[in-house]
Design an enzyme around this catalytic site. Structure first.
Site, PDB file in Angstrom:
ATOM      1  N   GLY A  40       0.901  -1.208   0.053  1.00 13.76           N
ATOM      2  CA  GLY A  40      -0.033  -0.013   0.053  1.00 13.76           C
ATOM      3  C   GLY A  40       0.918   1.213   0.090  1.00 13.76           C
ATOM      4  CG  MET A  44       4.282  10.106   6.545  1.00 16.43           C
ATOM      5  SD  MET A  44       3.476  10.332   8.390  1.00 16.43           S
ATOM      6  CE  MET A  44       2.872   8.792   8.823  1.00 16.43           C
ATOM      7  CB  VAL A  47       3.162  -0.466   3.554  1.00 19.70           C
ATOM      8  CG1 VAL A  47       3.370  -1.752   4.490  1.00 19.70           C
ATOM      9  CG2 VAL A  47       2.700   0.493   4.631  1.00 19.70           C
ATOM     10  CE  LYS A  63       3.401   4.221   7.028  1.00 23.27           C
ATOM     11  NZ  LYS A  63       2.029   4.533   7.772  1.00 23.27           N
ATOM     12  CD  GLU A 112       1.370  -8.912  14.046  1.00 23.99           C
ATOM     13  OE1 GLU A 112       1.175  -9.844  14.101  1.00 23.99           O
ATOM     14  OE2 GLU A 112       1.276  -8.112  15.263  1.00 23.99           O
ATOM     15  CG  ASP A 156      -7.846   8.303   9.676  1.00 20.74           C
ATOM     16  OD1 ASP A 156      -9.134   8.675   9.493  1.00 20.74           O
ATOM     17  OD2 ASP A 156      -6.782   7.860   8.602  1.00 20.74           O
ATOM     18  CG  ASN A 161      -7.088   3.088   9.085  1.00 17.52           C
ATOM     19  OD1 ASN A 161      -6.415   2.615   8.154  1.00 17.52           O
ATOM     20  ND2 ASN A 161      -7.115   4.155   9.340  1.00 17.52           N
TER      21      ASN A 161
END
Length: 527
Positions: A40, A44, A47, A63, A112, A156, A161
């Site tokens: 993804g 910012m 990943v 990330k 993970e 968020d 999420n």
């Protein structure tokens, strides 16, 4: 933030075995980790799906900051996310394994891999029922509570999420993407207090009013609000308002003073989709309406209160109320005061509604009105004369424990019998002998009998009881035309007479009674 309800996820939101197509510029190695593909990408960071070989062989999510020349604020946020994850240790929050810096100076951390689907997709794909969804969501609340206890506010929370996967045959939720998390205490970890006072961050549809208006002044109850919106969507299959209401922060700000429709009312508004939504929950639309009526509406409403002082104090408080619901115990969300409930009811329904919408609202009014009546009955019982105590006790029993016990097993006929027994007592004395409180009790008993008959599908009998209740409510309102409680009772009676008329196809009566209800509601708002 861009317009819309969702920001670009920076973590896996499908199975890691189905990654984003690999670009030509994919690095072979970052630190000691072999890069396999992209999972993804967000504003910012990126990943990657990577492989760790030492000291153990496993797949990991790596990330890395996407820009080598990132601003000091972005660098601090990235470090804050890494530290936020590092301080937490919960099965429903991804663990951080390692951290470092790339050759060109960009920080990264290794965590993970989170497999699965978003919580909404997971539940829909498996046609999970309401109770199973509630149980799963309670686990999400506990994970958020853990973050709060570690001093971290997520800020968020939304479906993308909260991922869910099956582990040993059981669903395991995982809260992910702490990219804009904030510390409860500014010094908790570096970068936590970086959000500027005039900077709104988050995802519009799920963001609390205080986060929209004053993003620097948020506490853990902001996450409670977001959990409430997520629970709303998980139960109904839709956000509280239409998509246009979430097109950017300006549109969202316009909804700040609008109370969201209750679960039942929203499902009624989505009439064309109701059967599809019910099918995703393994039931029918009529049964879904019944499941959503009552305690769940109270719980969601409390979590989504505009004023945070009226929300659950903690995410764990929300989880505990959901567990009380599952255990068929009284929920704490119903403990708000009578005056507050009346004010909220009137505020929610003061805008003019059509006959169809008002009909759907009938089930919603019942939950709030019952609680209001229960308070009033209890107060009257303490003050009434001895001749009234037997009937008062029966009505109080109807409003509380008896209905809660009988409705789940389909024995509302017993409840009707109790109501008629109370009415039988009142019929032994002429009406002129009754005090105002006794007349109010009789009106309430008639309302309860009408409600039970309506639930049984006997609308003519329900209408007769509602009409008699309305007659008494009118008499009481005439005696004290400035009493908000009497006016509220009268508006309620008008509504249910209209509802019964609408159910029998008498649209003229329904329209007249709904209009009378709306007129009284407007008057209560003005007062």
């Amino acid at each position: 933030m861009a317009d819309g309800t969702e920001s670009s996820p920076v973590v896996l939101h499908t199975c890691w075995r189905c990654p984003v197509p690999t670009p030509k510029s994919l690095p072979d190695q970052i630190g000691s980790f072999s890069i396999l593909s992209i999972l993804g990408e967000g504003g910012m960071g990126i990943v990657y799906l990577a492989e760790q070989t030492e000291p153990v062989r496993r797949s990991v999510a790596l990330k890395v900051l996407s820009q080598a020349d990132a601003s000091a604020e972005i660098l601090a946020r990235f470090a804050a996310e890494r530290q936020a994850l590092a301080v937490m240790d919960h099965p429903s929050i991804a663990k951080v394994f390692d951290a470092g810096t790339t050759e060109d100076g960009r920080p990264y951390f290794v965590m993970e891999v989170v497999e699965g689907s978003t919580i909404v997709q997971f539940c829909n794909d498996r046609k999970m029922g309401i109770r199973d969804r509630v149980a799963l969501f309670a686990d999400v609340c506990k994970a958020v509570q853990h973050a709060h206890q570690k001093g971290v506010i997520h800020r968020d929370l939304k479906p993308s999420n909260v991922m869910v996967s099956e582990v040993d045959g059981w669903p395991l939720p995982r809260v992910i993407d702490f990219g804009i998390a904030k510390a409860v205490e500014p010094d908790e970890f570096d970068g936590a207090g970086l959000t500027r006072k005039d900077q709104v961050i988050g995802t519009p549809a799920y963001t609390s009013p205080e986060q929209i208006l004053e993003s620097a002044d948020v506490d853990t109850r902001s996450d409670v609000y977001s959990l409430g919106v997520l629970l709303y969507e998980l139960l109904v299959g839709s956000l509280p308002f239409d998509p246009e209401s979430y097109r950017g922060w300006a549109s969202v700000a316009a909804t700040l003073h609008r109370d969201p429709p209750t679960l039942v009312r929203r499902l009624t508004e989505l009439a064309q989709e109701a059967e599809t939504l019910a099918g995703q929950r393994g039931t029918t639309s009529s049964l879904l309406l019944k499941e959503l009526t009552g305690d769940l509406e109270w719980i969601v409403s409390r979590a989504m209160e505009k004023e945070r002082d009226h929300r659950y104090e903690t995410a764990n408080g929300l989880a505990l109320d959901l567990e009380r619901f599952l255990a068929d115990e009284p929920v704490r969300a119903r403990t708000t005061g009578t005056a507050y409930r009346i004010r909220k009811f009137v505020r929610r329904n003061r805008i003019g509604v059509g006959v169809g919408l008002a009909a759907g609202l009938g089930l919603v009014v019942f939950a709030g009105a019952m609680a209001v009546q229960a308070d009033r009955v209890a107060r009257a019982r303490d003050e009434a004369e001895t001749r009234q105590e037997q009937a008062e006790g029966l009505i109080d029993f109807m409003l509380g424990e008896l209905r809660d016990e009988l409705e789940p097993i389909g024995r509302l006929d017993i409840l009707a019998g109790v109501g008629e027994q109370a009415l039988g007592y009142f019929s032994t004395l002429p009406q002129e002998f009754f005090s105002d409180d006794e007349l109010q009790s009789r009106s309430q008993a008639l309302y309860q009998v009408g409600k039970v008959r309506e639930d049984q599908g006997s609308f003519p009998e329900a209408l007769a009881a509602y009409e008699e209740s309305l007659r008494l409510a009118k008499a009481l309102a005439e005696r004290d035309p400035d009493d908000p409680g009497r006016l509220f009772g009268l508006s309620q009676s008008h509504f249910y007479v209209g509802w019964a008329g609408w159910s029998m196809g008498d649209l003229e009566t329904a329209e007249d009674e709904f209009q009378a209800y709306l007129t009284l509601a407007e008057r209560l708002v003005e007062d």
